[in-house]
Write an enzyme that holds these catalytic residues in place. Sequence first.
Site, mmCIF file in Angstrom:
data_model
loop_
_atom_site.group_PDB
_atom_site.id
_atom_site.type_symbol
_atom_site.label_atom_id
_atom_site.label_comp_id
_atom_site.label_asym_id
_atom_site.label_seq_id
_atom_site.Cartn_x
_atom_site.Cartn_y
_atom_site.Cartn_z
ATOM 1 N N HIS A 1 16.873 24.276 40.056
ATOM 2 C CA HIS A 1 18.186 24.487 40.679
ATOM 3 C C HIS A 1 19.079 25.349 39.790
ATOM 4 O O HIS A 1 18.789 25.570 38.600
ATOM 5 C CB HIS A 1 18.862 23.154 41.021
ATOM 6 C CG HIS A 1 19.081 22.250 39.858
ATOM 7 N ND1 HIS A 1 18.073 21.571 39.217
ATOM 8 C CD2 HIS A 1 20.224 21.912 39.193
ATOM 9 C CE1 HIS A 1 18.568 20.850 38.236
ATOM 10 N NE2 HIS A 1 19.876 21.038 38.190
ATOM 11 N N ASP B 1 15.969 19.782 35.355
ATOM 12 C CA ASP B 1 16.629 18.800 34.492
ATOM 13 C C ASP B 1 15.613 18.109 33.579
ATOM 14 O O ASP B 1 14.584 17.605 34.053
ATOM 15 C CB ASP B 1 17.346 17.731 35.338
ATOM 16 C CG ASP B 1 18.586 18.296 36.022
ATOM 17 O OD1 ASP B 1 19.115 19.335 35.572
ATOM 18 O OD2 ASP B 1 19.018 17.692 37.031
ATOM 19 N N ARG C 1 26.831 12.893 37.987
ATOM 20 C CA ARG C 1 25.372 12.981 38.115
ATOM 21 C C ARG C 1 24.691 11.777 37.495
ATOM 22 O O ARG C 1 25.023 11.368 36.385
ATOM 23 C CB ARG C 1 24.862 14.245 37.432
ATOM 24 C CG ARG C 1 23.412 14.540 37.784
ATOM 25 C CD ARG C 1 22.912 15.792 37.114
ATOM 26 N NE ARG C 1 22.399 15.496 35.791
ATOM 27 C CZ ARG C 1 22.010 16.410 34.918
ATOM 28 N NH1 ARG C 1 22.102 17.689 35.211
ATOM 29 N NH2 ARG C 1 21.552 16.061 33.747
ATOM 30 N N HIS D 1 16.987 26.102 36.243
ATOM 31 C CA HIS D 1 16.432 25.112 35.304
ATOM 32 C C HIS D 1 15.898 23.889 36.045
ATOM 33 O O HIS D 1 16.166 23.684 37.232
ATOM 34 C CB HIS D 1 17.483 24.675 34.277
ATOM 35 C CG HIS D 1 18.634 23.915 34.870
ATOM 36 N ND1 HIS D 1 19.624 24.516 35.608
ATOM 37 C CD2 HIS D 1 18.953 22.590 34.837
ATOM 38 C CE1 HIS D 1 20.505 23.613 35.998
ATOM 39 N NE2 HIS D 1 20.117 22.421 35.545
HETATM 40 C C1 SIN Z 1 23.088 20.478 37.284
HETATM 41 O O1 SIN Z 1 22.585 21.509 36.877
HETATM 42 O O2 SIN Z 1 22.541 19.400 37.109
HETATM 43 C C2 SIN Z 1 24.391 20.525 38.029
HETATM 44 C C3 SIN Z 1 24.281 21.270 39.300
HETATM 45 C C4 SIN Z 1 25.626 21.516 39.907
HETATM 46 O O3 SIN Z 1 26.647 21.213 39.273
HETATM 47 O O4 SIN Z 1 25.680 22.010 41.032
#
Ligand code: SIN
Length: 272
Positions: free
Chosen positions: A248, A100, A263, A98
């Site tokens: 990612h 973000d 995050r 995905h």
């Molecule tokens: C995310 O998808 O923003 C998190 C990625 C992760 O937890 O490694």
Amino acid sequence: MTQLQLKKLSGYVGAEISDIRLADINDDTFAAIQNALFEHGVIFFREQFLTPEQHIEFAERWGEIDVSRFFNGVEGYPQIAEVLTKRDQKIVIGGHWHTDQSFDPAPAMASILSAQQLPEFGGDTLFASMGAAYDHLSEGLKATLENLNAWHSDASFGLAAQVLDEHFSADGITKPTLHPVIIRHPVTGRKAIYVNDAFTTHFEGWTVEESQPLLKYLYQYAVQPSFCCRFTWSPGTVAIWENRLVQHYAAADYQGQKRLMHRITIKGTGLM
Ligand code: SIN
């Protein structure tokens, strides 16, 4: 400009930068870090152990913080989203390819993830270069995609909210939004594919059924191993990725263990 100690993680995406304390950098070093992010798509800094205040202060150098309307904030710090997998949790947040916030009219620019509690094994994050994916398309498909826009929606968060109970809320679900399928990076002009399996629904002027074969091809094509790097976290590590350059994927392979990340997401400026 500051020379960074930088080691590439793969041919097209990802670099680890050493000998930097993110809590204590000057403007010159920040400019070098920015250039490294735009060149490599995602960069990593080990053993930072940022406090919430340091995390926020570093994030504010990049732009305005996007306070998540879906994730729980860290207590006392609503700017920091808690990306938590509990021991007994069945699904892992981000456990699929995905980008973000691609469903926002001005989607997120960067995400800054700080490792808090890691499982004993597993829990890596994979990144795929959407610039490399664009470069390797045929000239014919490039020309077709250049003329297309695609709809992005956060409706899939409704299901996530049902499974993740109090840690995630679907209250913020908004209207779908339209973006070009091929975007240009606002600073470097680098072209990249901008569709993702989690949030893109269909092409403008096409039905969902008509769109699916080409979208599915792009999803699989763009995350082939040659365009990816895989990062194994260690305590205190900070990753920064450019959502307009990479997708990612958080690997969901640490069953029965807790994983906690903090995050911060930085607002983007609108896509070109
Ligand atoms: C995310 O998808 O923003 C998190 C990625 C992760 O937890 O490694």
